[in-house]
Scaffold this motif. Structure first.
Motif, PDB file in Angstrom:
ATOM      1  N   ASN A 165      80.415  83.080  28.655  1.00  0.00           N
ATOM      2  CA  ASN A 165      81.593  84.143  28.935  1.00  0.00           C
ATOM      3  C   ASN A 165      82.626  83.072  29.705  1.00  0.00           C
ATOM      4  O   ASN A 165      82.226  82.779  30.565  1.00  0.00           O
ATOM      5  CB  ASN A 165      81.183  85.393  29.827  1.00  0.00           C
ATOM      6  N   SER A 202      85.868  84.934  29.898  1.00  0.00           N
ATOM      7  CA  SER A 202      86.816  85.984  29.781  1.00  0.00           C
ATOM      8  C   SER A 202      87.694  86.233  31.284  1.00  0.00           C
ATOM      9  O   SER A 202      88.678  86.822  31.152  1.00  0.00           O
ATOM     10  CB  SER A 202      86.254  87.234  29.315  1.00  0.00           C
ATOM     11  N   ASN A 231      88.052  85.976  25.841  1.00  0.00           N
ATOM     12  CA  ASN A 231      87.583  84.449  26.337  1.00  0.00           C
ATOM     13  C   ASN A 231      88.438  83.443  25.606  1.00  0.00           C
ATOM     14  O   ASN A 231      89.501  83.691  25.059  1.00  0.00           O
ATOM     15  CB  ASN A 231      86.319  84.286  25.430  1.00  0.00           C
TER      16      ASN A 231
END
Length: 171
Positions: free
Chosen positions: A25, A27, A70
């Motif tokens: 991740n 994001s 992302n």
């Protein structure tokens, strides 16, 4: 990365697993692409490379949720066999993602949020969406499901409807 690589090796050599599911991740976007590639990616790639020495079934889950996207370019060339991302958060369809990730297998297609189609939809609407996903993406190298986890109150029959329709279309 070294500890997780060692764990992947043990799980595959001693635990009998034939692949891993690695969740990544970025994001939060607090780390731009260049520093991410320099400082974070090497550990993630090392885990996948270790697992690839013991099996071919590594899944890369690029976790995205609640409107947070992302930097997908960070993961495009990761050595995974299967890619999964939040189609609805990233604004990249399964078909687009299959091309973007070099023709590798893909997982997902259904929004994972409460109140979404997989969570509250009718059998007809859910199965029509499965048909659309497979018409767009093809039937090879595709696992239809939620982009991530499904809401805990999702009726199990909704997942059965997805499986039923995908199975019917794959014949």
């Amino acid at each position: 990365g070294k500890d997780m690589s060692y764990l992947a090796e043990l799980l595959m050599t001693e635990g009998g697993m034939d692949g891993i599911y690695l969740s990544v991740n970025n994001s939060h976007r607090t780390i731009p692409l260049e520093p991410y590639a320099k400082y974070v990616a090497p550990s993630e790639i090392a885990i996948l490379e270790t697992a690839n020495r013991f099996g071919d079934n590594q899944i890369l889950h690029i976790c995205g949720y609640r409107g947070r996207q992302n930097i997908l370019a960070a993961y495009r060339d990761y050595p995974a066999a299967v890619f999964n991302w939040a189609v609805h958060e990233e604004d990249m369809t399964l078909a687009e993602g299959k091309k973007y990730f070099h023709g590798k297998a893909v997982i997902g297609g259904f929004d994972q949020m409460p109140g979404s189609l997989i969570n509250t939809g009718s059998k007809e609407d859910i199965q029509a969406y499965v048909e659309k996903l497979l018409a767009d993406c093809g039937k090879v190298g595709v696992i239809v499901g939620a982009d991530c986890t499904v809401p805990s109150d999702t009726p199990i029959e909704h997942l059965e409807w997805v499986r039923e329709k995908a199975n019917e279309l794959s014949k």
